[in-house]
Design a protein around this motif. Structure first.
Motif, PDB file in Angstrom:
ATOM      1  N   TYR A  94       3.656  38.246 -28.581  1.00 46.86           N
ATOM      2  CA  TYR A  94       2.860  38.084 -27.368  1.00 46.86           C
ATOM      3  C   TYR A  94       1.392  37.940 -27.769  1.00 46.86           C
ATOM      4  O   TYR A  94       0.957  38.509 -28.763  1.00 46.86           O
ATOM      5  CB  TYR A  94       3.027  39.286 -26.442  1.00 46.86           C
ATOM      6  N   PRO A  95       0.617  37.213 -27.006  1.00 41.42           N
ATOM      7  CA  PRO A  95      -0.797  37.038 -27.353  1.00 41.42           C
ATOM      8  C   PRO A  95      -1.515  38.387 -27.424  1.00 41.42           C
ATOM      9  O   PRO A  95      -1.383  39.220 -26.543  1.00 41.42           O
ATOM     10  CB  PRO A  95      -1.348  36.192 -26.212  1.00 41.42           C
ATOM     11  N   GLY A  96      -2.230  38.602 -28.494  1.00 46.52           N
ATOM     12  CA  GLY A  96      -2.997  39.833 -28.664  1.00 46.52           C
ATOM     13  C   GLY A  96      -2.247  40.943 -29.372  1.00 46.52           C
ATOM     14  O   GLY A  96      -2.819  41.988 -29.656  1.00 46.52           O
ATOM     15  N   TYR A  97      -0.962  40.755 -29.681  1.00 47.09           N
ATOM     16  CA  TYR A  97      -0.176  41.794 -30.352  1.00 47.09           C
ATOM     17  C   TYR A  97       0.288  41.283 -31.705  1.00 47.09           C
ATOM     18  O   TYR A  97       0.734  40.145 -31.838  1.00 47.09           O
ATOM     19  CB  TYR A  97       1.044  42.185 -29.516  1.00 47.09           C
ATOM     20  N   GLN A  98       0.188  42.126 -32.695  1.00 49.77           N
ATOM     21  CA  GLN A  98       0.663  41.772 -34.025  1.00 49.77           C
ATOM     22  C   GLN A  98       2.083  42.300 -34.204  1.00 49.77           C
ATOM     23  O   GLN A  98       2.372  43.422 -33.831  1.00 49.77           O
ATOM     24  CB  GLN A  98      -0.248  42.384 -35.093  1.00 49.77           C
ATOM     25  N   PRO A  99       2.989  41.508 -34.781  1.00 45.56           N
ATOM     26  CA  PRO A  99       4.354  41.996 -34.961  1.00 45.56           C
ATOM     27  C   PRO A  99       4.401  43.051 -36.063  1.00 45.56           C
ATOM     28  O   PRO A  99       3.591  43.059 -36.980  1.00 45.56           O
ATOM     29  CB  PRO A  99       5.124  40.746 -35.360  1.00 45.56           C
ATOM     30  N   TYR A 100       5.364  43.948 -35.962  1.00 48.61           N
ATOM     31  CA  TYR A 100       5.580  44.966 -36.982  1.00 48.61           C
ATOM     32  C   TYR A 100       6.466  44.357 -38.050  1.00 48.61           C
ATOM     33  O   TYR A 100       7.490  43.740 -37.745  1.00 48.61           O
ATOM     34  CB  TYR A 100       6.249  46.186 -36.336  1.00 48.61           C
ATOM     35  N   VAL A 101       6.096  44.513 -39.316  1.00 49.71           N
ATOM     36  CA  VAL A 101       6.826  43.845 -40.378  1.00 49.71           C
ATOM     37  C   VAL A 101       8.064  44.621 -40.819  1.00 49.71           C
ATOM     38  O   VAL A 101       8.856  44.119 -41.578  1.00 49.71           O
ATOM     39  CB  VAL A 101       5.917  43.581 -41.599  1.00 49.71           C
ATOM     40  N   GLY A 102       8.236  45.840 -40.355  1.00 50.57           N
ATOM     41  CA  GLY A 102       9.395  46.653 -40.724  1.00 50.57           C
ATOM     42  C   GLY A 102      10.609  46.274 -39.900  1.00 50.57           C
ATOM     43  O   GLY A 102      11.052  45.138 -39.866  1.00 50.57           O
ATOM     44  N   TYR A 103      11.139  47.251 -39.180  1.00 48.27           N
ATOM     45  CA  TYR A 103      12.329  47.051 -38.365  1.00 48.27           C
ATOM     46  C   TYR A 103      12.044  46.045 -37.252  1.00 48.27           C
ATOM     47  O   TYR A 103      11.090  46.202 -36.513  1.00 48.27           O
ATOM     48  CB  TYR A 103      12.763  48.395 -37.777  1.00 48.27           C
ATOM     49  N   PRO A 104      12.855  45.000 -37.110  1.00 46.61           N
ATOM     50  CA  PRO A 104      12.562  44.004 -36.071  1.00 46.61           C
ATOM     51  C   PRO A 104      12.752  44.583 -34.680  1.00 46.61           C
ATOM     52  O   PRO A 104      13.695  45.302 -34.416  1.00 46.61           O
ATOM     53  CB  PRO A 104      13.575  42.897 -36.348  1.00 46.61           C
ATOM     54  N   GLN A 127       2.699  50.412 -31.389  1.00 51.18           N
ATOM     55  CA  GLN A 127       1.792  50.732 -30.297  1.00 51.18           C
ATOM     56  C   GLN A 127       2.560  51.098 -29.029  1.00 51.18           C
ATOM     57  O   GLN A 127       1.994  51.679 -28.114  1.00 51.18           O
ATOM     58  CB  GLN A 127       0.850  49.565 -29.979  1.00 51.18           C
ATOM     59  N   ALA A 128       3.834  50.749 -28.945  1.00 44.73           N
ATOM     60  CA  ALA A 128       4.667  51.053 -27.778  1.00 44.73           C
ATOM     61  C   ALA A 128       6.042  51.523 -28.250  1.00 44.73           C
ATOM     62  O   ALA A 128       7.024  50.784 -28.184  1.00 44.73           O
ATOM     63  CB  ALA A 128       4.799  49.831 -26.887  1.00 44.73           C
ATOM     64  N   PRO A 129       6.153  52.762 -28.759  1.00 44.87           N
ATOM     65  CA  PRO A 129       7.440  53.208 -29.308  1.00 44.87           C
ATOM     66  C   PRO A 129       8.539  53.332 -28.262  1.00 44.87           C
ATOM     67  O   PRO A 129       9.703  53.334 -28.607  1.00 44.87           O
ATOM     68  CB  PRO A 129       7.116  54.561 -29.924  1.00 44.87           C
ATOM     69  N   PHE A 130       8.195  53.419 -26.970  1.00 44.40           N
ATOM     70  CA  PHE A 130       9.203  53.534 -25.922  1.00 44.40           C
ATOM     71  C   PHE A 130       9.337  52.247 -25.128  1.00 44.40           C
ATOM     72  O   PHE A 130       9.855  52.247 -24.029  1.00 44.40           O
ATOM     73  CB  PHE A 130       8.872  54.714 -25.001  1.00 44.40           C
ATOM     74  N   GLY A 131       8.850  51.145 -25.668  1.00 40.56           N
ATOM     75  CA  GLY A 131       8.970  49.847 -25.022  1.00 40.56           C
ATOM     76  C   GLY A 131       7.737  49.478 -24.221  1.00 40.56           C
ATOM     77  O   GLY A 131       6.758  50.221 -24.159  1.00 40.56           O
ATOM     78  N   ARG A 132       7.801  48.321 -23.627  1.00 44.00           N
ATOM     79  CA  ARG A 132       6.707  47.803 -22.814  1.00 44.00           C
ATOM     80  C   ARG A 132       7.229  47.446 -21.431  1.00 44.00           C
ATOM     81  O   ARG A 132       8.399  47.112 -21.262  1.00 44.00           O
ATOM     82  CB  ARG A 132       6.083  46.570 -23.466  1.00 44.00           C
ATOM     83  N   ASP A 133       6.343  47.528 -20.463  1.00 47.66           N
ATOM     84  CA  ASP A 133       6.682  47.115 -19.110  1.00 47.66           C
ATOM     85  C   ASP A 133       6.945  45.614 -19.132  1.00 47.66           C
ATOM     86  O   ASP A 133       6.105  44.839 -19.594  1.00 47.66           O
ATOM     87  CB  ASP A 133       5.532  47.453 -18.160  1.00 47.66           C
ATOM     88  N   PRO A 134       8.116  45.151 -18.659  1.00 50.22           N
ATOM     89  CA  PRO A 134       8.413  43.727 -18.747  1.00 50.22           C
ATOM     90  C   PRO A 134       7.483  42.849 -17.914  1.00 50.22           C
ATOM     91  O   PRO A 134       7.280  41.690 -18.242  1.00 50.22           O
ATOM     92  CB  PRO A 134       9.857  43.614 -18.248  1.00 50.22           C
ATOM     93  N   ALA A 135       6.909  43.392 -16.863  1.00 46.87           N
ATOM     94  CA  ALA A 135       6.049  42.578 -16.004  1.00 46.87           C
ATOM     95  C   ALA A 135       4.631  42.469 -16.548  1.00 46.87           C
ATOM     96  O   ALA A 135       4.030  41.397 -16.526  1.00 46.87           O
ATOM     97  CB  ALA A 135       6.016  43.151 -14.595  1.00 46.87           C
ATOM     98  N   THR A 136       4.084  43.578 -17.045  1.00 45.13           N
ATOM     99  CA  THR A 136       2.680  43.576 -17.456  1.00 45.13           C
ATOM    100  C   THR A 136       2.481  43.650 -18.963  1.00 45.13           C
ATOM    101  O   THR A 136       1.408  43.329 -19.444  1.00 45.13           O
ATOM    102  CB  THR A 136       1.942  44.763 -16.814  1.00 45.13           C
ATOM    103  N   GLY A 137       3.472  44.112 -19.722  1.00 44.84           N
ATOM    104  CA  GLY A 137       3.323  44.271 -21.164  1.00 44.84           C
ATOM    105  C   GLY A 137       2.611  45.542 -21.557  1.00 44.84           C
ATOM    106  O   GLY A 137       2.295  45.750 -22.719  1.00 44.84           O
ATOM    107  N   VAL A 138       2.360  46.446 -20.602  1.00 39.98           N
ATOM    108  CA  VAL A 138       1.684  47.713 -20.876  1.00 39.98           C
ATOM    109  C   VAL A 138       2.684  48.656 -21.556  1.00 39.98           C
ATOM    110  O   VAL A 138       3.848  48.704 -21.167  1.00 39.98           O
ATOM    111  CB  VAL A 138       1.163  48.325 -19.554  1.00 39.98           C
ATOM    112  N   PRO A 139       2.264  49.417 -22.578  1.00 40.67           N
ATOM    113  CA  PRO A 139       3.186  50.362 -23.225  1.00 40.67           C
ATOM    114  C   PRO A 139       3.690  51.416 -22.242  1.00 40.67           C
ATOM    115  O   PRO A 139       2.957  51.870 -21.375  1.00 40.67           O
ATOM    116  CB  PRO A 139       2.351  51.006 -24.327  1.00 40.67           C
TER     117      PRO A 139
END
Length: 163
Positions: free
Chosen positions: A52-62, A67-79
């Motif tokens: 997503y724009p502004g977020y860097q992917p984690y190179v470990g586990y896909p 920054q969002a260990p419990f997921g992100r809101d699907p509508a806004t992308g907020v952790p």
């Protein structure tokens, strides 16, 4: 009477030049490495998925986002928080004059204020008339706060949206 295919080839004879697995020419261990493995270039024509724009992917586990260990809101992308909005809202509706819903989401300053106002209203409601309006205000505060938690208007102590 004879069978057209001997039992070692029940589906007919093998194609020309066929050999059982493990026989024949083997690739050299010094040969070119297979593509698609870590440290090797991807196959031709493959492009990695873009984050997503502004977020860097984690190179470990896909699929894991530190920054969002419990997921992100699907509508806004907020952790999302590790706390449940339903649990917090129901605790606040039923035990809100003691600030239990706010203690649950680790919003301790507001929880202590609700606890103090609620206890003040209960204790002074027994002795004088001044405690009843304070107790009524505490109950209204708890109900409004509980409804706000259930609708998703309240965040946890780290500013993350409740799940």
């Amino acid at each position: 009477m004879s069978t057209p295919n001997p039992p070692e080839y029940p589906y007919g004879p093998p194609p020309e030049g066929w050999q059982p697995y493990g026989y024949g020419a083997q690739p050299s261990p010094q040969g070119p490495p297979p593509s698609g493995y870590p440290g090797y270039p991807p196959p031709r024509g493959y492009s990695a998925p873009q984050p997503y724009p502004g977020y860097q992917p984690y190179v470990g586990y896909p699929g894991y986002d530190p920054q969002a260990p419990f997921g992100r809101d699907p509508a806004t992308g907020v952790p999302l928080s590790d706390k449940s909005a339903t649990t917090a809202g129901l605790l606040q509706l039923f035990l809100g004059i003691f600030g239990i819903g706010r203690f649950y989401i680790d919003s301790t300053q507001i929880a202590v204020a609700q606890l103090c106002v609620g206890l003040f209203g209960i204790v002074f409601g027994l002795f004088c008339f001044f405690g009843f309006p304070v107790l009524a205000g505490s109950i209204i505060w708890a109900i409004v706060d509980g409804v706000m938690m259930l609708t998703g208007s309240v965040t946890d102590k780290d500013g993350r949206k409740l799940r």
